[in-house]
Motif scaffolding. Structure first.
Motif, mmCIF file in Angstrom:
data_model
loop_
_atom_site.group_PDB
_atom_site.id
_atom_site.type_symbol
_atom_site.label_atom_id
_atom_site.label_comp_id
_atom_site.label_asym_id
_atom_site.label_seq_id
_atom_site.Cartn_x
_atom_site.Cartn_y
_atom_site.Cartn_z
ATOM 1 N N GLN A 19 1.696 4.788 11.696
ATOM 2 C CA GLN A 19 2.546 3.722 11.157
ATOM 3 C C GLN A 19 2.293 3.518 9.662
ATOM 4 O OE1 GLN A 19 1.916 0.177 13.463
ATOM 5 N NE2 GLN A 19 2.857 1.038 15.302
ATOM 6 N N ALA A 20 1.014 3.518 9.292
ATOM 7 C CA ALA A 20 0.674 3.315 7.880
ATOM 8 C C ALA A 20 1.212 4.457 7.012
ATOM 9 C CB ALA A 20 -0.841 3.193 7.721
ATOM 10 N N MET A 21 1.080 5.667 7.480
ATOM 11 C CA MET A 21 1.560 6.812 6.707
ATOM 12 C C MET A 21 3.088 6.820 6.628
ATOM 13 S SD MET A 21 -1.001 8.318 5.402
ATOM 14 C CE MET A 21 -1.630 6.673 5.204
ATOM 15 N N LYS A 22 3.744 6.415 7.721
ATOM 16 C CA LYS A 22 5.211 6.336 7.699
ATOM 17 C C LYS A 22 5.656 5.316 6.647
ATOM 18 C CE LYS A 22 9.263 5.346 10.445
ATOM 19 N NZ LYS A 22 9.804 4.622 11.557
ATOM 20 N N ARG A 23 4.991 4.161 6.664
ATOM 21 C CA ARG A 23 5.347 3.117 5.687
ATOM 22 C C ARG A 23 5.048 3.573 4.264
ATOM 23 N NH1 ARG A 23 8.789 -0.176 3.916
ATOM 24 N NH2 ARG A 23 7.961 -2.037 2.935
ATOM 25 N N ALA A 24 3.920 4.249 4.070
ATOM 26 C CA ALA A 24 3.576 4.747 2.737
ATOM 27 C C ALA A 24 4.627 5.748 2.257
ATOM 28 C CB ALA A 24 2.189 5.387 2.751
ATOM 29 N N ASN A 25 5.085 6.613 3.155
ATOM 30 C CA ASN A 25 6.133 7.572 2.784
ATOM 31 C C ASN A 25 7.427 6.863 2.423
ATOM 32 O OD1 ASN A 25 4.641 9.934 3.031
ATOM 33 N ND2 ASN A 25 5.066 10.125 5.216
ATOM 34 N N GLU A 26 7.782 5.849 3.213
ATOM 35 C CA GLU A 26 8.994 5.081 2.913
ATOM 36 C C GLU A 26 8.892 4.442 1.530
ATOM 37 O OE1 GLU A 26 9.094 2.331 6.159
ATOM 38 O OE2 GLU A 26 10.006 3.770 7.546
ATOM 39 N N LEU A 27 7.738 3.850 1.245
ATOM 40 C CA LEU A 27 7.536 3.204 -0.054
ATOM 41 C C LEU A 27 7.550 4.229 -1.191
ATOM 42 C CD1 LEU A 27 4.778 0.621 0.890
ATOM 43 C CD2 LEU A 27 7.172 0.122 0.334
ATOM 44 N N ALA A 28 6.925 5.367 -0.957
ATOM 45 C CA ALA A 28 6.890 6.394 -1.992
ATOM 46 C C ALA A 28 8.285 6.903 -2.290
ATOM 47 C CB ALA A 28 5.972 7.541 -1.555
ATOM 48 N N ILE A 29 9.078 7.123 -1.232
ATOM 49 C CA ILE A 29 10.461 7.594 -1.433
ATOM 50 C C ILE A 29 11.281 6.554 -2.172
ATOM 51 C CG2 ILE A 29 12.610 8.139 -0.208
ATOM 52 C CD1 ILE A 29 10.801 9.518 1.928
ATOM 53 N N GLY A 30 11.029 5.286 -1.874
ATOM 54 C CA GLY A 30 11.771 4.207 -2.536
ATOM 55 C C GLY A 30 11.217 3.834 -3.895
ATOM 56 N N GLY A 31 10.183 4.527 -4.337
ATOM 57 C CA GLY A 31 9.597 4.239 -5.650
ATOM 58 C C GLY A 31 8.819 2.936 -5.672
ATOM 59 N N MET A 32 8.392 2.443 -4.491
ATOM 60 C CA MET A 32 7.699 1.151 -4.447
ATOM 61 C C MET A 32 6.206 1.275 -4.125
ATOM 62 S SD MET A 32 10.532 -1.226 -2.535
ATOM 63 C CE MET A 32 10.660 -0.207 -1.087
ATOM 64 N N LEU A 33 5.696 2.475 -4.075
ATOM 65 C CA LEU A 33 4.274 2.661 -3.785
ATOM 66 C C LEU A 33 3.550 2.818 -5.118
ATOM 67 C CD1 LEU A 33 2.000 3.062 -1.732
ATOM 68 C CD2 LEU A 33 2.525 5.492 -1.733
ATOM 69 N N ASP A 34 2.855 1.778 -5.484
ATOM 70 C CA ASP A 34 2.137 1.862 -6.749
ATOM 71 C C ASP A 34 0.657 2.169 -6.509
ATOM 72 O OD1 ASP A 34 1.095 -0.507 -5.820
ATOM 73 O OD2 ASP A 34 1.859 -1.749 -7.456
ATOM 74 N N LYS A 35 -0.025 2.442 -7.581
ATOM 75 C CA LYS A 35 -1.425 2.840 -7.515
ATOM 76 C C LYS A 35 -2.300 1.745 -6.900
ATOM 77 C CE LYS A 35 -5.145 4.657 -10.340
ATOM 78 N NZ LYS A 35 -5.580 5.111 -11.629
ATOM 79 N N LEU A 36 -2.035 0.509 -7.235
ATOM 80 C CA LEU A 36 -2.828 -0.608 -6.727
ATOM 81 C C LEU A 36 -2.708 -0.712 -5.196
ATOM 82 C CD1 LEU A 36 -4.649 -2.911 -7.626
ATOM 83 C CD2 LEU A 36 -2.620 -4.354 -7.799
ATOM 84 N N TYR A 37 -1.493 -0.562 -4.673
ATOM 85 C CA TYR A 37 -1.277 -0.609 -3.220
ATOM 86 C C TYR A 37 -2.038 0.539 -2.556
ATOM 87 C CZ TYR A 37 0.974 -0.585 1.346
ATOM 88 O OH TYR A 37 1.198 -0.604 2.689
ATOM 89 N N TYR A 38 -1.945 1.693 -3.155
ATOM 90 C CA TYR A 38 -2.654 2.856 -2.616
ATOM 91 C C TYR A 38 -4.156 2.595 -2.577
ATOM 92 C CZ TYR A 38 -4.707 7.482 -2.280
ATOM 93 O OH TYR A 38 -5.454 8.556 -1.900
#
Length: 127
Positions: A76-95
């Motif tokens: 679930q976490a990896m799916k959400r991370a991929n969704e965020l990365a594709i949407g340009g919403m995964l920033d370094k701080l979240y990671y």
């Protein structure tokens, strides 16, 4: 020539006697089967192997539910991370604050399991 002059008396129930004779059917005699069984039997190694196998079964039971839960959460976490990365919403701080700590927990957990499995495997091989 065999020098088998010593006798060992053993008391058996009729069922035990039947079992002895059945097991000895491929031997020249019941005595030959008993001598062969005693030569092959190593009590210390047998008990040690059974203990080690019981440890391994216990380990698998211990972690089976936790691994299922962990796998589901990790997916679930990896799916959400991929969704965020594709949407340009995964920033370094979240990671760094969310994803990386969870990944490290999973890695530590899996390494603990591997260490325990290795210790049990060494115990089995040593016997």
């Amino acid at each position: 020539m065999d020098n088998k002059t010593k006798r060992l008396w053993v008391r058996l129930s009729p069922e035990d006697e039947r079992l002895f004779k059945e097991k000895a059917s491929k031997y020249h005699s019941v005595s030959a089967m008993v001598r062969d069984a005693v030569r092959q039997f190593n009590d210390i190694a047998t008990v040690g192997k059974i203990d080690a196998l019981n440890d391994m079964v216990s380990l698998y039971r211990k972690y089976q539910q936790e691994l299922s839960w962990l796998g589901g959460n990790f997916n679930q976490a990896m799916k959400r991370a991929n969704e965020l990365a594709i949407g340009g919403m995964l920033d370094k701080l979240y990671y760094e604050r969310v994803i990386l700590p969870q990944c490290n927990k999973i890695i530590d957990f899996l390494e603990d399991i591997k260490r325990e499995q290795h210790a049990i495997a060494k115990k089995i091989v040593k016997l």
